[in-house]
Design an enzyme around this catalytic site. Structure first.
Site, PDB file in Angstrom:
ATOM      1  N   THR A 214      -3.848   4.895  -1.527  1.00 36.55           N
ATOM      2  CA  THR A 214      -4.855   5.495  -0.641  1.00 36.55           C
ATOM      3  C   THR A 214      -5.454   6.747  -1.270  1.00 36.55           C
ATOM      4  OG1 THR A 214      -3.326   6.904   0.566  1.00 36.55           O
ATOM      5  CG2 THR A 214      -3.604   4.659   1.399  1.00 36.55           C
TER       6      THR A 214
ATOM      7  N   GLU B  91       0.860  -1.196   0.000  1.00 35.26           N
ATOM      8  CA  GLU B  91       0.000   0.000   0.000  1.00 35.26           C
ATOM      9  C   GLU B  91       0.892   1.240   0.000  1.00 35.26           C
ATOM     10  OE1 GLU B  91      -3.605   0.094   2.389  1.00 35.26           O
ATOM     11  OE2 GLU B  91      -2.989   2.051   3.175  1.00 35.26           O
TER      12      GLU B  91
ATOM     13  N   LYS C 148     -21.265  -5.534   3.808  1.00 36.68           N
ATOM     14  CA  LYS C 148     -20.392  -5.074   2.712  1.00 36.68           C
ATOM     15  C   LYS C 148     -20.191  -6.203   1.698  1.00 36.68           C
ATOM     16  CE  LYS C 148     -16.995  -3.058   5.480  1.00 36.68           C
ATOM     17  NZ  LYS C 148     -15.910  -2.086   5.769  1.00 36.68           N
TER      18      LYS C 148
ATOM     19  N   GLN D  87       5.674   7.617  14.278  1.00 34.82           N
ATOM     20  CA  GLN D  87       4.729   6.771  13.546  1.00 34.82           C
ATOM     21  C   GLN D  87       3.896   5.946  14.539  1.00 34.82           C
ATOM     22  OE1 GLN D  87       6.807   3.556  11.873  1.00 34.82           O
ATOM     23  NE2 GLN D  87       5.009   2.581  11.014  1.00 34.82           N
TER      24      GLN D  87
ATOM     25  N   ALA E   1      -6.156  11.750   1.883  1.00 34.55           N
ATOM     26  CA  ALA E   1      -5.272  12.418   2.842  1.00 34.55           C
ATOM     27  C   ALA E   1      -5.254  13.913   2.527  1.00 34.55           C
ATOM     28  CB  ALA E   1      -3.873  11.847   2.742  1.00 34.55           C
TER      29      ALA E   1
ATOM     30  N   ALA F  62     -19.707   2.301   4.307  1.00 31.77           N
ATOM     31  CA  ALA F  62     -19.049   1.763   3.113  1.00 31.77           C
ATOM     32  C   ALA F  62     -19.996   0.884   2.297  1.00 31.77           C
ATOM     33  CB  ALA F  62     -17.804   0.973   3.523  1.00 31.77           C
TER      34      ALA F  62
HETATM   35  P1  FAD Z   1     -17.653   1.131   7.392  1.00 32.70           P
HETATM   36  O1  FAD Z   1     -17.578  -0.248   6.880  1.00 32.70           O
HETATM   37  O2  FAD Z   1     -18.786   1.995   6.955  1.00 32.70           O
HETATM   38  O3  FAD Z   1     -17.635   1.039   8.995  1.00 32.70           O
HETATM   39  C1  FAD Z   1     -17.504   2.198   9.795  1.00 32.70           C
HETATM   40  C2  FAD Z   1     -18.229   1.980  11.123  1.00 32.70           C
HETATM   41  O4  FAD Z   1     -19.655   1.941  10.907  1.00 32.70           O
HETATM   42  C3  FAD Z   1     -17.887   0.675  11.813  1.00 32.70           C
HETATM   43  O5  FAD Z   1     -17.881   0.906  13.205  1.00 32.70           O
HETATM   44  C4  FAD Z   1     -19.009  -0.271  11.413  1.00 32.70           C
HETATM   45  O6  FAD Z   1     -19.226  -1.285  12.387  1.00 32.70           O
HETATM   46  C5  FAD Z   1     -20.195   0.696  11.334  1.00 32.70           C
HETATM   47  N1  FAD Z   1     -21.163   0.312  10.303  1.00 32.70           N
HETATM   48  C6  FAD Z   1     -20.906  -0.160   9.060  1.00 32.70           C
HETATM   49  N2  FAD Z   1     -22.057  -0.381   8.375  1.00 32.70           N
HETATM   50  C7  FAD Z   1     -23.064  -0.018   9.213  1.00 32.70           C
HETATM   51  C8  FAD Z   1     -24.490   0.005   9.096  1.00 32.70           C
HETATM   52  N3  FAD Z   1     -25.086  -0.412   7.970  1.00 32.70           N
HETATM   53  N4  FAD Z   1     -25.216   0.451  10.166  1.00 32.70           N
HETATM   54  C9  FAD Z   1     -24.603   0.872  11.313  1.00 32.70           C
HETATM   55  N5  FAD Z   1     -23.262   0.868  11.469  1.00 32.70           N
HETATM   56  C10 FAD Z   1     -22.500   0.428  10.448  1.00 32.70           C
HETATM   57  N6  FAD Z   1      -9.264   6.110   4.986  1.00 32.70           N
HETATM   58  C11 FAD Z   1      -9.104   7.072   4.046  1.00 32.70           C
HETATM   59  O7  FAD Z   1      -9.578   8.205   4.242  1.00 32.70           O
HETATM   60  N7  FAD Z   1      -8.409   6.837   2.876  1.00 32.70           N
HETATM   61  C12 FAD Z   1      -7.879   5.618   2.602  1.00 32.70           C
HETATM   62  O8  FAD Z   1      -7.278   5.434   1.540  1.00 32.70           O
HETATM   63  C13 FAD Z   1      -8.026   4.577   3.561  1.00 32.70           C
HETATM   64  N8  FAD Z   1      -7.525   3.338   3.343  1.00 32.70           N
HETATM   65  C14 FAD Z   1      -7.762   2.326   4.255  1.00 32.70           C
HETATM   66  C15 FAD Z   1      -7.280   1.042   3.976  1.00 32.70           C
HETATM   67  C16 FAD Z   1      -7.520   0.001   4.887  1.00 32.70           C
HETATM   68  C17 FAD Z   1      -7.007  -1.393   4.553  1.00 32.70           C
HETATM   69  C18 FAD Z   1      -8.214   0.251   6.085  1.00 32.70           C
HETATM   70  C19 FAD Z   1      -8.441  -0.866   7.072  1.00 32.70           C
HETATM   71  C20 FAD Z   1      -8.679   1.532   6.379  1.00 32.70           C
HETATM   72  C21 FAD Z   1      -8.464   2.576   5.464  1.00 32.70           C
HETATM   73  N9  FAD Z   1      -8.928   3.877   5.700  1.00 32.70           N
HETATM   74  C22 FAD Z   1      -8.746   4.869   4.766  1.00 32.70           C
HETATM   75  C23 FAD Z   1      -9.597   4.195   6.979  1.00 32.70           C
HETATM   76  C24 FAD Z   1     -11.127   4.045   6.905  1.00 32.70           C
HETATM   77  O9  FAD Z   1     -11.658   5.041   6.054  1.00 32.70           O
HETATM   78  C25 FAD Z   1     -11.658   4.214   8.336  1.00 32.70           C
HETATM   79  O10 FAD Z   1     -11.284   3.132   9.125  1.00 32.70           O
HETATM   80  C26 FAD Z   1     -13.144   4.526   8.453  1.00 32.70           C
HETATM   81  O11 FAD Z   1     -13.365   5.019   9.768  1.00 32.70           O
HETATM   82  C27 FAD Z   1     -14.056   3.326   8.240  1.00 32.70           C
HETATM   83  O12 FAD Z   1     -14.098   2.946   6.937  1.00 32.70           O
HETATM   84  P2  FAD Z   1     -14.889   1.595   6.513  1.00 32.70           P
HETATM   85  O13 FAD Z   1     -14.929   1.580   5.055  1.00 32.70           O
HETATM   86  O14 FAD Z   1     -14.325   0.425   7.209  1.00 32.70           O
HETATM   87  O15 FAD Z   1     -16.331   1.963   7.110  1.00 32.70           O
END
Ligand code: FAD
Length: 288
Positions: free
Chosen positions: A51, A20, A166, A213, A54, A126
């Site tokens: 990513t 990444e 998802k 970090q 940012a 998501a």
């Molecule tokens: P979701 O899957 O939407 O989950 C977020 C929260 O909502 C969780 O607590 C989940 O339990 C809850 N939730 C999900 N669906 C529902 C629902 N239907 N009803 C109620 N609650 C729900 N961030 C960036 O800005 N840019 C990046 O490029 C980036 N890359 C990443 C790469 C990886 C591998 C990872 C693990 C994270 C990355 N992130 C990035 C961070 C990410 O955006 C955050 O962790 C964010 O807070 C959650 O994203 P998610 O897609 O997992 O969210």
């Protein structure tokens, strides 16, 4: 080239290895990314993800530019895409931009909440983005998962239920948040299977190589630190060279154990540092 799900299907011997990287913040640094990409591509990872978001950027142009450069080097790429702060029309424009640049794979994310940027309310989670992408394109979709639970989740159980949403919405591959305790990842893998999720799961590994970090990372993702890891930090936190070596050795040990346990994929958070990717891939090159 290929979708990420097909890379997992077609690889005769596990694990799939991926890196990444993030788009550098300033334009002139973006020009220097070519050298970093060339070194990373020489290590022949199965894919590289880029990513997005940012520094509060409002378009995905840097992410798309880099993901497209990666493909031109003969490596499959995955462009990250977040949705919380965008309208459906903006996301659609970004999807079309990805397609126009030949990108086939995205990592569909909600994105972190930013107190200075109000969410647009078209996408709450998501899974909403995944549904929208599924309905409006043929991009292959990966999603994020959290071995220790997402920091905002009510519980690990509810987090895994939302992960299943998802998958049901159309994700075909998962990449995990970084973790330092493999046992937590193994328990998570079991729980994911119990929940009926049968997709390849990449283990996210971030070698800890400097003190700033570590502090940033713990605040952001809340990964728990095993005692043996804390001992390394206590002993070497003020010795740059020793901390780099110890952090790399810890990550190598984690990866060896994961490979021996049959993990689907290893996703290395390179922090745009080819030296980190090189040290890790060299250490494991005979293991798969
Ligand atoms: P979701 O899957 O939407 O989950 C977020 C929260 O909502 C969780 O607590 C989940 O339990 C809850 N939730 C999900 N669906 C529902 C629902 N239907 N009803 C109620 N609650 C729900 N961030 C960036 O800005 N840019 C990046 O490029 C980036 N890359 C990443 C790469 C990886 C591998 C990872 C693990 C994270 C990355 N992130 C990035 C961070 C990410 O955006 C955050 O962790 C964010 O807070 C959650 O994203 P998610 O897609 O997992 O969210």
């Amino acid at each position: 080239m290929s979708t990420i799900a097909n890379i997992f299907k077609n690889k005769s011997k596990k694990p799939v290895i991926s890196f990444e990287i993030f788009p550098p913040k300033r334009d002139e640094l973006l020009k220097n990314i070519d050298a970093t990409l060339a070194v990373l591509a020489d290590m022949h990872p199965d894919f590289i993800s880029v990513t997005f978001g940012a520094g509060g950027s409002v378009t995905n142009s840097a992410t798309v530019e880099i993901a497209s450069k990666i493909k031109k080097l003969g490596i499959e790429s995955v462009a990250h895409l977040t949705c919380l702060n965008y309208s459906k029309a903006e996301i659609l424009t970004m999807i079309r931009n990805l397609e126009a640049n030949g990108i086939e794979n995205i990592l569909a994310l909600r994105g972190d909440r930013n107190p200075n940027v109000p969410p647009k309310h078209d996408f709450a989670h998501a899974c909403d983005l995944i549904k929208f992408v599924r309905e409006n394109s043929s991009l292959s979709i990966s999603a994020a998962c959290y071995p220790e639970g997402h920091p905002e989740a009510e519980s690990r159980v509810s987090d895994i239920r939302h992960l299943k949403e998802k998958v049901d919405a159309g994700a075909t591959h998962l990449i995990s948040q970084l973790f330092f305790d493999n046992d937590i990842f193994y328990r998570f893998q079991e729980n994911v299977k119990i929940a009926g999720i049968d997709l390849p799961v990449d283990a996210g590994i971030m070698p800890v190589v400097n003190k700033a970090q570590i502090e940033r990372m713990i605040t952001l993702c809340g990964a728990s630190l095993p005692v043996k890891f804390q001992k390394i930090l206590t002993r070497y936190e003020n010795d740059k060279v020793a901390l780099f070596d110890a952090g790399m050795a810890y990550a190598v040990n984690q990866i060896i154990d994961l490979i021996a346990s049959g993990v689907d994929g290893i996703h290395i958070y390179t922090m745009n540092n080819p030296r980190i990717a090189d040290k890790l891939t060299s250490a494991i090159k005979n293991l798969f």
